[in-house]
Design a protein around this motif. Structure first.
Motif, PDB file in Angstrom:
ATOM      1  N   CYS A 150      -0.149   2.894  -6.176  1.00 58.61           N
ATOM      2  CA  CYS A 150      -0.520   1.536  -6.561  1.00 58.61           C
ATOM      3  C   CYS A 150      -1.256   1.612  -7.894  1.00 58.61           C
ATOM      4  CB  CYS A 150      -1.418   0.904  -5.506  1.00 58.61           C
ATOM      5  SG  CYS A 150      -0.692   0.866  -3.837  1.00 58.61           S
ATOM      6  N   LYS A 161       0.849  -1.186   0.000  1.00 57.97           N
ATOM      7  CA  LYS A 161       0.000   0.000   0.000  1.00 57.97           C
ATOM      8  C   LYS A 161       0.889   1.240   0.000  1.00 57.97           C
ATOM      9  CE  LYS A 161      -0.680  -0.038   5.047  1.00 57.97           C
ATOM     10  NZ  LYS A 161       0.161  -1.195   5.321  1.00 57.97           N
ATOM     11  N   TYR A 170       3.602  -1.107  -9.196  1.00 54.19           N
ATOM     12  CA  TYR A 170       3.697  -0.010  -8.237  1.00 54.19           C
ATOM     13  C   TYR A 170       4.682   1.054  -8.715  1.00 54.19           C
ATOM     14  CZ  TYR A 170       1.468  -3.401  -5.132  1.00 54.19           C
ATOM     15  OH  TYR A 170       0.614  -4.311  -4.589  1.00 54.19           O
TER      16      TYR A 170
END
Length: 242
Positions: free
Chosen positions: A183, A149, A189
């Motif tokens: 993300c 995250k 990413y």
């Protein structure tokens, strides 16, 4: 002859990230997709074809500097060789005609409309069967990716991006930590360098999940008796970037 492509998938070389190329794609209404750093599987069809092309060139010339002189013959050979997946030569599927090695390079035998339609339907079935078989093989070995995250700290395996310089072979494969900046989905990413890390240089990169691993900060170490004032990942980021 064929018009402009609807979509182009490329790596992130400067030829493809330039404003000139971006403007060209926008002007021609071409969707441009850039794969993540050191992730050739994102453009697997091209990479697989490149392997075949390079092998054919190597067999066609003894001098590396003459590679371009044999391209036309290599291309003709590939286009007129039966493909193991489709079961037909690429030339026949594209132009609804077949060529013989015994014929001149400018001659061909045209398929009837019925034959051409039957050939394309069979090729489609062959492609679907091969795709299903390859998916089963891939899925049997695939591991679920780690989910990150925003603001997670990660280490990045840059070994696939490294040069063949022998001096770099003994260096650590993983570098960092880096911060997850965004993300993107599909296990991709955007990572960013952190100020305060040795060798810091401002940059961001789009990378795949499988070349990352979680950075273990002090709160995750077994020695919980540490009197460190860093209590969280956010604190560590603030310390490095402060």
């Amino acid at each position: 002859m064929f018009g402009y492509p609807k979509r182009i998938v490329s790596d992130r070389g400067t030829a493809f990230t330039s404003k000139t190329f971006r403007d060209y794609c926008n002007n021609k209404q071409i969707q441009h997709i850039q794969n993540s750093v050191a992730s050739p599987r994102s453009n697997g069809q091209v990479e697989r074809f490149n392997r075949t092309l390079i092998e054919a060139i190597n067999k066609s010339t003894a001098e590396e500097k003459d590679w371009d002189t044999c391209i036309i013959n290599v291309t003709w050979g590939i286009n007129n060789t039966i493909n193991s997946t489709t079961g037909f030569p690429a030339y026949r599927l594209m132009f609804k005609a077949k060529r013989s090695l015994l014929q001149g390079m400018g001659e061909n035998e045209k398929d009837s409309e019925e034959t051409a339609e039957a050939v394309q339907k069979e090729a489609k079935r062959n492609i679907e069967k091969t795709a299903e078989r390859m998916k089963k093989t891939f899925d049997s070995k695939r591991k679920n990716p780690t989910i990150y995250k925003v603001n997670d700290l990660v280490l990045w395996n840059k070994s696939e991006c490294a040069t063949k310089d022998a001096r770099k072979k003994l260096k650590e494969k993983f570098s960092g930590p880096y911060k997850i900046k965004k993300c993107l989905g599909n296990d991709r990413y955007v990572i960013a360098a952190l100020k305060g890390v040795k060798g810091y240089k401002k940059f961001t990169a789009v990378v795949a999940s499988d070349v990352l691993r979680k950075f273990m900060d002090v709160t995750e170490k077994e020695d919980s008796s540490s009197d460190s004032s860093i209590d969280s990942t956010e604190d560590l980021i603030d310390l490095l970037e402060g």
